[in-house]
Design a protein around this motif. Structure first.
Motif, PDB file in Angstrom:
ATOM      1  N   ASP A  72      51.159  54.196  37.172  1.00 17.94           N
ATOM      2  CA  ASP A  72      50.094  53.312  36.706  1.00 17.94           C
ATOM      3  C   ASP A  72      50.077  52.000  37.472  1.00 17.94           C
ATOM      4  OD1 ASP A  72      49.311  55.159  34.882  1.00 17.94           O
ATOM      5  OD2 ASP A  72      50.576  54.369  33.285  1.00 17.94           O
ATOM      6  N   ALA A  73      51.051  51.785  38.349  1.00 20.62           N
ATOM      7  CA  ALA A  73      51.077  50.544  39.111  1.00 20.62           C
ATOM      8  C   ALA A  73      49.890  50.428  40.052  1.00 20.62           C
ATOM      9  CB  ALA A  73      52.382  50.447  39.905  1.00 20.62           C
ATOM     10  N   ALA A  74      49.216  51.554  40.304  1.00 23.10           N
ATOM     11  CA  ALA A  74      48.060  51.510  41.196  1.00 23.10           C
ATOM     12  C   ALA A  74      46.839  50.898  40.517  1.00 23.10           C
ATOM     13  CB  ALA A  74      47.726  52.920  41.673  1.00 23.10           C
ATOM     14  N   THR A  75      46.929  50.644  39.215  1.00 21.45           N
ATOM     15  CA  THR A  75      45.838  50.003  38.488  1.00 21.45           C
ATOM     16  C   THR A  75      46.210  48.553  38.224  1.00 21.45           C
ATOM     17  OG1 THR A  75      45.204  52.083  37.447  1.00 21.45           O
ATOM     18  CG2 THR A  75      44.438  50.060  36.402  1.00 21.45           C
ATOM     19  N   PHE A  76      45.403  47.655  38.747  1.00 18.70           N
ATOM     20  CA  PHE A  76      45.650  46.218  38.584  1.00 18.70           C
ATOM     21  C   PHE A  76      44.589  45.650  37.651  1.00 18.70           C
ATOM     22  CE2 PHE A  76      44.616  41.858  39.849  1.00 18.70           C
ATOM     23  CZ  PHE A  76      45.846  41.248  39.633  1.00 18.70           C
ATOM     24  N   GLU A 191      39.428  44.409  37.435  1.00 13.65           N
ATOM     25  CA  GLU A 191      40.244  45.623  37.478  1.00 13.65           C
ATOM     26  C   GLU A 191      40.074  46.319  38.817  1.00 13.65           C
ATOM     27  OE1 GLU A 191      40.745  49.922  35.131  1.00 13.65           O
ATOM     28  OE2 GLU A 191      39.300  48.414  34.448  1.00 13.65           O
ATOM     29  N   ALA A 192      41.197  46.619  39.436  1.00  9.43           N
ATOM     30  CA  ALA A 192      41.209  47.403  40.669  1.00  9.43           C
ATOM     31  C   ALA A 192      41.945  48.706  40.386  1.00  9.43           C
ATOM     32  CB  ALA A 192      41.889  46.643  41.799  1.00  9.43           C
ATOM     33  N   ILE A 238      38.725  55.116  44.678  1.00  8.15           N
ATOM     34  CA  ILE A 238      39.226  53.764  44.503  1.00  8.15           C
ATOM     35  C   ILE A 238      38.045  52.877  44.118  1.00  8.15           C
ATOM     36  CG2 ILE A 238      40.329  51.818  45.670  1.00  8.15           C
ATOM     37  CD1 ILE A 238      41.630  53.846  47.550  1.00  8.15           C
ATOM     38  N   GLY A 239      38.215  52.094  43.077  1.00  9.48           N
ATOM     39  CA  GLY A 239      37.104  51.288  42.594  1.00  9.48           C
ATOM     40  C   GLY A 239      37.532  49.916  42.127  1.00  9.48           C
ATOM     41  N   VAL A 240      36.557  49.017  42.078  1.00  9.00           N
ATOM     42  CA  VAL A 240      36.770  47.658  41.602  1.00  9.00           C
ATOM     43  C   VAL A 240      35.708  47.367  40.552  1.00  9.00           C
ATOM     44  CG1 VAL A 240      36.753  45.207  42.222  1.00  9.00           C
ATOM     45  CG2 VAL A 240      37.770  46.871  43.774  1.00  9.00           C
ATOM     46  N   ARG A 241      36.140  46.724  39.484  1.00  9.18           N
ATOM     47  CA  ARG A 241      35.205  46.381  38.418  1.00  9.18           C
ATOM     48  C   ARG A 241      35.511  44.968  37.918  1.00  9.18           C
ATOM     49  NH1 ARG A 241      33.743  49.927  33.015  1.00  9.18           N
ATOM     50  NH2 ARG A 241      32.255  48.461  32.107  1.00  9.18           N
ATOM     51  N   MET A 242      34.459  44.176  37.748  1.00 11.97           N
ATOM     52  CA  MET A 242      34.615  42.833  37.197  1.00 11.97           C
ATOM     53  C   MET A 242      33.515  42.611  36.168  1.00 11.97           C
ATOM     54  SD  MET A 242      35.107  39.128  39.033  1.00 11.97           S
ATOM     55  CE  MET A 242      33.468  39.059  39.744  1.00 11.97           C
ATOM     56  N   SER A 243      33.912  42.272  34.979  1.00 12.87           N
ATOM     57  CA  SER A 243      32.962  42.001  33.904  1.00 12.87           C
ATOM     58  C   SER A 243      33.150  40.565  33.436  1.00 12.87           C
ATOM     59  CB  SER A 243      33.182  42.961  32.733  1.00 12.87           C
ATOM     60  OG  SER A 243      34.501  42.853  32.231  1.00 12.87           O
ATOM     61  N   LEU A 244      32.046  39.958  33.015  1.00 15.94           N
ATOM     62  CA  LEU A 244      32.075  38.568  32.568  1.00 15.94           C
ATOM     63  C   LEU A 244      31.125  38.420  31.382  1.00 15.94           C
ATOM     64  CD1 LEU A 244      33.553  35.983  33.482  1.00 15.94           C
ATOM     65  CD2 LEU A 244      31.448  35.305  34.645  1.00 15.94           C
ATOM     66  N   ALA A 245      31.579  37.680  30.378  1.00 15.38           N
ATOM     67  CA  ALA A 245      30.777  37.449  29.182  1.00 15.38           C
ATOM     68  C   ALA A 245      30.998  36.018  28.710  1.00 15.38           C
ATOM     69  CB  ALA A 245      31.141  38.435  28.077  1.00 15.38           C
ATOM     70  N   ALA A 246      29.989  35.457  28.054  1.00 12.10           N
ATOM     71  CA  ALA A 246      30.095  34.125  27.442  1.00 12.10           C
ATOM     72  C   ALA A 246      30.481  34.303  25.984  1.00 12.10           C
ATOM     73  CB  ALA A 246      28.772  33.380  27.561  1.00 12.10           C
ATOM     74  N   TYR A 247      31.440  33.515  25.540  1.00  5.88           N
ATOM     75  CA  TYR A 247      31.878  33.626  24.148  1.00  5.88           C
ATOM     76  C   TYR A 247      31.677  32.305  23.431  1.00  5.88           C
ATOM     77  CZ  TYR A 247      36.157  31.081  25.365  1.00  5.88           C
ATOM     78  OH  TYR A 247      37.053  30.123  25.776  1.00  5.88           O
TER      79      TYR A 247
END
Length: 619
Positions: A72-76, A191-192, A238-247
């Motif tokens: 699982d170290a391949a997931t950052f 997340e990478a 291999i993928g990259v994901r970035m999510s952003l939300a206002a709280y």
């Protein structure tokens, strides 16, 4: 004439009173036949039957999704938290209320009334009792005083009423209590993911029980060879994901309690709170050769440019202008690779199943091309091209020109560009990943005996066991027990190996285009994505009269991720598969065989006596 009956005749009387007489010879023959039949059955049962029993099993092993790098170290995963406004007072207690004991003026007034009533009543009653010659206290001061005190106390209590408290608590001051929360900011995650692997392994196994009719103590065998198998290897990219939300989290519950000379009380100032809320701003995903953006969490992601291009060339317009007319000389393109594999491409080589993905060859030709031509394909992530026809520009014969709105010289990407070429001749280098995945199944079979049996080892010794685990092609030899025993089989893939060989490579190629017109840049890609998403039109980014491509040799391997042998690990998550079961019945003892033979002979004899009647004569 009298009827003569054979000496050994045995009369049989039926339900109607009729008699039949059978010949003694027939009776004896019938009994001998029954005996011979019983002995034949016994002999057949006692004889060793070297039969073979087999069952075919269709097994389905499915691994759980596991990192293609073995851990699982391949997931950052990195959380994002950026507070903008923070005010959090979970327990507010400001100020104070002082309390003191003071004399009660009501008690003072009560005391005056009580004392005056007591005094006047006491004197009157005392005088009346002391001077009354007919009273009981005449001339007796003690008696008259006691009567006066009793009467004065009753009168004072009746007039003044109950005695109030001598003091009371006086409160003064103020106190603010409650809680207040004002939280706002941005939250999300980056997340990478290094990719995952999933394997389906489908073997067909024939489990064979040899010498199934063996006598007790004789050898029997078990074996479960694979007669046919199939496998499917699936890997995610291999993928990259970035999510952003206002709280936001707003809440306030405040209470003010105030007193002045004991006058006052509590009052609610604020009482509201909606709780914690989040509003999605965007969800950015890059992988599988695509880039998408879901703005404001609408659930309808937009496709973004999956490649960014920057060109450099010889400027033929004033250098201080934003729009440059250049002859392209040098071009850099970067993009998102796609390293996902298709399960149907899985092939078997020996005992190993393989699936691979790599860029396809560019050698070929085309004519009258138009469409969205991606400069990178498959697992390629960068392209560096040298425009060879720029040499003609140096000789004073430009064969092409480019107009572009660029970022700074070393910046990427081009904002908007258009290029036209009469003849476009490029020397290209393509930088890519080449992934080769290998799965080696390690099928094991376990035989579980309901009672311990003697199992022969490779060195000829025998060991009493109730469970043995071997490879499918290994033959297990055991001695048949006298008692009954059940055999259950189970199959596992524990210890199966997976090998990930991912290489960096560079491929040199030549390309030639005639009468070419190409568009690129972020604005063009965004406009194309928007029009396509709105189902209006799909803008072509390249048009040409003819196109030729040629790979210059084989790709050059630059290195391998991990060790030179690749990343090898055990693939987990395969569930245990149940196989067929066998039941070996108990073998009767010799005395039981004799009883069985006698019973069979008796039953056969009785049947013959009923069927072989000579004649029936009415009495």
């Amino acid at each position: 004439m009298a009827m003569t009956t054979p000496t050994l005749a045995m009369p049989y009387v039926d339900a109607l009173g009729r008699h039949d007489h059978c010949s003694a010879r027939l009776r004896i023959g019938c009994s001998l036949s029954a005996a011979l039949l019983g002995f034949a059955v016994a002999a057949e049962a006692l004889a060793a039957n070297p039969g073979t029993i087999f069952f075919d099993s269709e097994l389905q092993f499915r691994s759980s999704e596991q990192s293609v790098w073995g851990s699982d170290a391949a997931t950052f995963l990195a959380p994002i938290h950026l507070p903008i406004a923070t005010l959090n007072q979970p327990s507010i207690n400001v100020g104070g209320i002082q309390t003191r004991q003071v004399n009660n003026p009501l008690h003072d007034g009560w005391q005056v009334l009580y004392d005056s009533t007591y005094a006047s009543t006491y004197g009157t009653v005392f005088t009346a009792n002391f001077s009354n010659p007919f009273g009981g206290c005449f001339g007796n001061a003690t008696c008259a005083a006691a009567a006066a005190r009793s009467a004065a106390t009753s009168a004072a209590r009746s007039v003044a009423g109950p005695e109030p408290a001598r003091t009371y608590a006086e409160r003064n001051g103020g106190r603010l209590t409650g809680d207040t929360k004002l939280l706002a900011g941005l939250t999300g995650a980056f997340e990478a993911n290094g990719g995952t692997v999933h394997v389906d392994y489908l073997p067909r196994v024939r489990t064979t029980l040899g010498n199934a009719g063996a006598a007790p103590g004789a050898r029997m065998t078990l074996q479960s060879p694979v007669t046919h198998d199939n496998a499917r290897i699936t890997t995610s990219d291999i993928g990259v994901r970035m999510s952003l939300a206002a709280y936001q989290d707003f809440a306030s519950h405040l209470t003010l309690e105030a007193y002045l000379l004991n006058v006052g009380g509590p009052a609610t100032l604020t009482n509201f709170g909606d709780g914690y809320k989040e509003k999605p701003l965007y969800d950015f995903i890059a992988g599988n050769g695509t880039v998408t953006l879901d703005p404001l969490g609408l659930g309808t992601p937009l496709s973004l440019p999956d490649t960014l291009t920057k060109q450099f060339g010889v400027t033929v317009s004033p250098p201080d202008q934003t729009v440059e007319i250049t002859a392209p000389v040098f071009e850099i393109t970067v993009g998102v690779p796609n390293t996902s594999t298709v399960p149907s491409n899985t092939v078997k080589q020996g005992n190993v199943w393989r699936n691979a993905i790599a860029p396809a060859s560019r050698t070929g030709a085309g004519a009258l091309g138009m469409g969205n031509v991606r400069p990178l394909q498959g697992t390629e992530f960068a392209r560096v091209a040298l425009d060879m026809d720029s040499v003609s520009l140096m000789l004073g014969y430009p064969l092409g020109a480019r107009a572009a709105v660029n970022t700074p010289p070393l910046g990427i990407p081009t904002i908007l560009g258009a290029e036209g070429n009469i003849l476009d001749f490029d020397l290209e280098t393509f930088w890519a990943l080449r992934s080769n995945y290998q799965f080696t199944p390690k099928l094991r079979v376990s035989y579980h005996f309901s009672a311990p049996v003697e199992v022969e080892q490779a060195d000829g010794t025998r060991v009493v066991m109730d469970t043995i685990t071997v490879g499918p092609d290994e033959m297990v030899t055991f001695l048949r027990p006298a008692g009954g025993v059940d055999i259950a089989t189970a199959f596992s893939l524990d210890g199966s190996e997976f090998l990930n060989m991912t290489d960096f490579q560079v491929q040199f190629a030549l390309s030639l285009a005639l009468m070419e017109l190409a568009f690129d840049g972020v604005l063009f890609s965004v406009a194309d994505a928007g029009l396509t998403w709105a189902e209006i039109v799909d803008l072509p980014n390249r048009l040409f009269l003819a196109n030729f491509g040629l790979d210059l040799g084989n790709p050059i391997q630059l290195g391998r991720i991990g060790s030179p042998q690749g990343v090898e690990f055990g693939l987990d998550g395969f569930a245990l598969q149940a196989g067929p079961s066998f039941q070996i019945a108990a073998v009767p003892e010799p005395e039981r065989w004799l009883l069985m033979v006698a019973g069979v002979a008796f039953v056969a004899g009785a049947a013959c006596r009923r069927k072989l009647r000579c004649r029936v004569v009415a009495r």
